[in-house]
Design a protein around this motif. Sequence first.
Motif, PDB file in Angstrom:
ATOM      1  N   LEU A  78      -9.483  22.960 -33.615  1.00  0.00           N
ATOM      2  CA  LEU A  78      -9.419  22.422 -34.901  1.00  0.00           C
ATOM      3  C   LEU A  78      -7.905  23.013 -35.262  1.00  0.00           C
ATOM      4  O   LEU A  78      -7.102  22.220 -35.864  1.00  0.00           O
ATOM      5  N   SER A  79      -7.683  24.243 -35.118  1.00  0.00           N
ATOM      6  CA  SER A  79      -6.222  24.840 -35.617  1.00  0.00           C
ATOM      7  C   SER A  79      -6.345  26.134 -34.629  1.00  0.00           C
ATOM      8  O   SER A  79      -6.562  27.018 -34.682  1.00  0.00           O
ATOM      9  N   ALA A  80      -5.295  25.572 -33.512  1.00  0.00           N
ATOM     10  CA  ALA A  80      -5.169  26.653 -32.637  1.00  0.00           C
ATOM     11  C   ALA A  80      -4.780  27.924 -32.949  1.00  0.00           C
ATOM     12  O   ALA A  80      -3.815  27.915 -33.775  1.00  0.00           O
ATOM     13  N   ALA A  81      -5.249  28.981 -32.200  1.00  0.00           N
ATOM     14  CA  ALA A  81      -4.906  30.379 -32.504  1.00  0.00           C
ATOM     15  C   ALA A  81      -4.585  31.308 -31.217  1.00  0.00           C
ATOM     16  O   ALA A  81      -5.236  30.700 -30.049  1.00  0.00           O
ATOM     17  N   PRO A  82      -3.668  32.184 -31.317  1.00  0.00           N
ATOM     18  CA  PRO A  82      -3.359  32.891 -29.947  1.00  0.00           C
ATOM     19  C   PRO A  82      -4.633  33.298 -29.427  1.00  0.00           C
ATOM     20  O   PRO A  82      -4.721  33.343 -28.083  1.00  0.00           O
ATOM     21  N   SER A  83      -5.779  33.884 -29.931  1.00  0.00           N
ATOM     22  CA  SER A  83      -6.939  34.270 -29.549  1.00  0.00           C
ATOM     23  C   SER A  83      -7.604  33.181 -28.593  1.00  0.00           C
ATOM     24  O   SER A  83      -8.722  33.520 -28.007  1.00  0.00           O
ATOM     25  N   GLN A  84      -7.445  32.026 -28.758  1.00  0.00           N
ATOM     26  CA  GLN A  84      -7.891  30.921 -28.018  1.00  0.00           C
ATOM     27  C   GLN A  84      -7.256  30.840 -26.846  1.00  0.00           C
ATOM     28  O   GLN A  84      -7.438  29.590 -25.911  1.00  0.00           O
ATOM     29  N   THR A  85      -6.381  31.343 -26.177  1.00  0.00           N
ATOM     30  CA  THR A  85      -5.780  31.346 -25.239  1.00  0.00           C
ATOM     31  C   THR A  85      -6.866  31.918 -24.196  1.00  0.00           C
ATOM     32  O   THR A  85      -7.185  32.913 -24.014  1.00  0.00           O
ATOM     33  N   SER A  86      -6.912  30.870 -23.164  1.00  0.00           N
ATOM     34  CA  SER A  86      -8.088  31.043 -22.238  1.00  0.00           C
ATOM     35  C   SER A  86      -8.234  30.020 -21.010  1.00  0.00           C
ATOM     36  O   SER A  86      -7.377  28.903 -21.201  1.00  0.00           O
ATOM     37  N   VAL A  87      -8.940  30.087 -20.067  1.00  0.00           N
ATOM     38  CA  VAL A  87      -9.258  29.067 -19.145  1.00  0.00           C
ATOM     39  C   VAL A  87     -10.671  28.431 -19.596  1.00  0.00           C
ATOM     40  O   VAL A  87     -11.776  29.288 -19.766  1.00  0.00           O
ATOM     41  N   TYR A  88     -10.701  27.009 -20.076  1.00  0.00           N
ATOM     42  CA  TYR A  88     -11.957  26.542 -20.182  1.00  0.00           C
ATOM     43  C   TYR A  88     -12.610  25.872 -19.432  1.00  0.00           C
ATOM     44  O   TYR A  88     -11.952  25.005 -18.579  1.00  0.00           O
ATOM     45  N   PHE A  89     -14.038  25.988 -19.203  1.00  0.00           N
ATOM     46  CA  PHE A  89     -14.708  25.294 -18.130  1.00  0.00           C
ATOM     47  C   PHE A  89     -15.565  24.356 -18.594  1.00  0.00           C
ATOM     48  O   PHE A  89     -16.511  24.719 -19.682  1.00  0.00           O
ATOM     49  N   CYS A  90     -15.877  23.288 -18.512  1.00  0.00           N
ATOM     50  CA  CYS A  90     -16.939  22.337 -18.741  1.00  0.00           C
ATOM     51  C   CYS A  90     -17.867  22.402 -17.474  1.00  0.00           C
ATOM     52  O   CYS A  90     -17.575  22.568 -16.369  1.00  0.00           O
ATOM     53  N   ALA A  91     -19.307  22.382 -17.920  1.00  0.00           N
ATOM     54  CA  ALA A  91     -20.392  22.367 -16.805  1.00  0.00           C
ATOM     55  C   ALA A  91     -21.379  21.422 -17.088  1.00  0.00           C
ATOM     56  O   ALA A  91     -21.699  21.106 -18.180  1.00  0.00           O
ATOM     57  N   SER A  92     -22.118  20.794 -16.233  1.00  0.00           N
ATOM     58  CA  SER A  92     -23.390  20.032 -16.257  1.00  0.00           C
ATOM     59  C   SER A  92     -24.149  20.249 -15.510  1.00  0.00           C
ATOM     60  O   SER A  92     -24.246  20.971 -14.436  1.00  0.00           O
ATOM     61  N   SER A  93     -25.674  19.813 -16.028  1.00  0.00           N
ATOM     62  CA  SER A  93     -26.674  20.064 -15.004  1.00  0.00           C
ATOM     63  C   SER A  93     -27.845  19.281 -15.488  1.00  0.00           C
ATOM     64  O   SER A  93     -27.586  18.485 -16.725  1.00  0.00           O
ATOM     65  N   TYR A  94     -28.653  18.900 -14.768  1.00  0.00           N
ATOM     66  CA  TYR A  94     -30.296  18.458 -15.017  1.00  0.00           C
ATOM     67  C   TYR A  94     -30.946  19.033 -15.991  1.00  0.00           C
ATOM     68  O   TYR A  94     -30.933  20.442 -16.021  1.00  0.00           O
ATOM     69  N   SER A  95     -31.637  18.418 -17.054  1.00  0.00           N
ATOM     70  CA  SER A  95     -31.821  19.213 -18.272  1.00  0.00           C
ATOM     71  C   SER A  95     -33.411  19.542 -18.020  1.00  0.00           C
ATOM     72  O   SER A  95     -34.238  18.617 -17.277  1.00  0.00           O
ATOM     73  N   GLY A  96     -34.015  20.842 -18.142  1.00  0.00           N
ATOM     74  CA  GLY A  96     -35.386  20.974 -18.069  1.00  0.00           C
ATOM     75  C   GLY A  96     -35.715  21.406 -16.775  1.00  0.00           C
ATOM     76  O   GLY A  96     -36.776  21.735 -16.563  1.00  0.00           O
ATOM     77  N   LEU A  97     -35.030  21.021 -15.802  1.00  0.00           N
ATOM     78  CA  LEU A  97     -35.342  21.405 -14.301  1.00  0.00           C
ATOM     79  C   LEU A  97     -34.732  22.666 -13.946  1.00  0.00           C
ATOM     80  O   LEU A  97     -33.454  22.854 -13.697  1.00  0.00           O
TER      81      LEU A  97
END
Lengths: 111, 114
Positions: free
Chosen positions: B79-98
């Motif tokens: 929403l409003s970037a801050a230096p503390s948000q400097t990072s590597v961001y990963f998205c992940a997915s999987s089947y739900s409930g299994l």
Amino acid sequence: GDSVTQMEGPVTLSEEAFLTINCTYTATGYPSLFWYVQYPGEGLQLLLKATKADDKGSNKGFEATYRKETTSFHLEKGSVQVSDSAVYFCALRVTGNQFYFGTGTSLTVIP
Amino acid sequence: NAGVTQTPKFQVLKTGQSMTLQCAQDMNHEYMSWYRQDPGMGLRLIHYSVGAGITDQGEVPNGYNVSRSTTEDFPLRLLSAAPSQTSVYFCASSYSGLGNQPQHFGDGTRLSIL
């Protein structure tokens, strides 16, 4: 609560050495256990998994056995190669969707 | 076989700017999640979704928003970037409930906030 505790690194080994990376877990149910590998600049890739007690997961020469009595899932490889240099993450998934990851262990293999 | 696709791979922002990190998966996975990875801290869960129209907060949600209008897409908004948000961001997915199914990860977005 559920959690994973992983051996801290970094770990440095010579090529062809034996590798063990320790992983223990705490879980209220019957989790599935996973090892992921992360090569530099890449995302996490599934290395192996085990879904019930005494299961052994294996892949690319790596092995890990799901030990319910010791709540452990240690990663082993008999002879590491330079190409195995990476960060290794232990993870668990309890019933449902929540995953819990260890903090990662960096492995460097030198020729 | 695309799997989980994240864009962009790299981004530099100035403090206060906003942006959206994109994540798409083609495996028809119900469960999707966002993590940030910081040195020595492993992966920390930001937000997750168990299906279209359903999202929830993870361990470190402050400063981030998500929405899930389709099964395939799960964008993360700063929403409003801050230096503390400097990072590597990963998205992940999987089947739900299994419970025996692993998560599949994208290659990450490396974000620097100046």
